[in-house]
Write a protein that holds these residues in place. Sequence first.
Motif, PDB file in Angstrom:
ATOM      1  N   SER A   1      43.948  28.108  42.910  1.00 49.45           N
ATOM      2  CA  SER A   1      42.520  28.248  42.565  1.00 49.45           C
ATOM      3  C   SER A   1      42.265  27.044  41.603  1.00 49.45           C
ATOM      4  O   SER A   1      41.470  26.004  42.061  1.00 49.45           O
ATOM      5  CB  SER A   1      42.006  29.352  41.684  1.00 49.45           C
ATOM      6  OG  SER A   1      42.559  29.272  40.269  1.00 49.45           O
TER       7      SER A   1
ATOM      8  N   ALA B   1      43.056  31.402  33.760  1.00 53.92           N
ATOM      9  CA  ALA B   1      42.246  31.899  34.713  1.00 53.92           C
ATOM     10  C   ALA B   1      42.240  33.389  34.309  1.00 53.92           C
ATOM     11  O   ALA B   1      43.205  33.946  33.556  1.00 53.92           O
ATOM     12  CB  ALA B   1      43.002  31.921  36.217  1.00 53.92           C
TER      13      ALA B   1
ATOM     14  N   TRP C   1      47.359  33.182  43.143  1.00 57.18           N
ATOM     15  CA  TRP C   1      45.921  33.129  43.037  1.00 57.18           C
ATOM     16  C   TRP C   1      45.487  31.852  41.820  1.00 57.18           C
ATOM     17  O   TRP C   1      44.532  31.108  42.198  1.00 57.18           O
ATOM     18  CB  TRP C   1      45.402  34.384  42.835  1.00 57.18           C
ATOM     19  CG  TRP C   1      43.841  34.374  42.645  1.00 57.18           C
ATOM     20  CD1 TRP C   1      42.844  34.338  43.539  1.00 57.18           C
ATOM     21  CD2 TRP C   1      42.995  34.325  41.483  1.00 57.18           C
ATOM     22  NE1 TRP C   1      41.615  34.139  43.070  1.00 57.18           N
ATOM     23  CE2 TRP C   1      41.800  34.411  41.805  1.00 57.18           C
ATOM     24  CE3 TRP C   1      43.374  34.215  40.078  1.00 57.18           C
ATOM     25  CZ2 TRP C   1      40.735  34.091  40.731  1.00 57.18           C
ATOM     26  CZ3 TRP C   1      42.526  34.143  39.088  1.00 57.18           C
ATOM     27  CH2 TRP C   1      41.331  34.159  39.273  1.00 57.18           C
TER      28      TRP C   1
ATOM     29  N   SER D   1      42.886  24.006  44.296  1.00 55.53           N
ATOM     30  CA  SER D   1      42.040  23.760  45.399  1.00 55.53           C
ATOM     31  C   SER D   1      40.988  22.857  44.601  1.00 55.53           C
ATOM     32  O   SER D   1      40.120  22.389  45.872  1.00 55.53           O
ATOM     33  CB  SER D   1      41.193  25.074  45.519  1.00 55.53           C
ATOM     34  OG  SER D   1      40.604  25.582  44.360  1.00 55.53           O
TER      35      SER D   1
END
Length: 178
Positions: free
Chosen positions: A109, A93, A105, A112
């Motif tokens: 992500s 990321a 985060w 998710s």
Amino acid sequence: MATTKMTAAVAFVLVFSMAMAASPSMAQSTADEQEFLALHNEARREVGVEDVVWDETVAAFARAYAARRAGDCALMHSDQAERWKLNYGENIAAGPPGADTTVAWAVNSWVSEKQYYDSASGVCMKGQPQDLACGHYTQVVWRNTKAIGCARVMCDNGGVFITCNYTPTGNVNGQRPF
């Protein structure tokens, strides 16, 4: 003999400390490591697979690759042939300067993508106008993965690059993650 060992230990600590001070963008706290583990294991527990542990050898690989990306913060995977040789999976990321690119985060992500995984068929669902991906999620929860090592670096442009490596690798064709 004990004095020689003590001198060598002190020298190692000093050299290590100086290296970390000279490269603050590579400094990673134990708190980051614990957060990487906790977030991965939370997702794994949701699907009933065993927790992963932190592996310093895998983390060294992640740190070395993150250091290479610190110059450009490019969202590019490490060399696939090298990872296959080591049996490592990888999630990456990156966030631009000023973004809140935290450990949470990045891992959140990846997790998710769970919404795109169809557990009945064992594949990622298809969506319009493009296929929806869930390979980051399935790597996080891959049942045969036992250990992880991750790194987070500040890039020269002010952005952040994050990478996690997994061993053994996940996303094996013909197998389900859990």
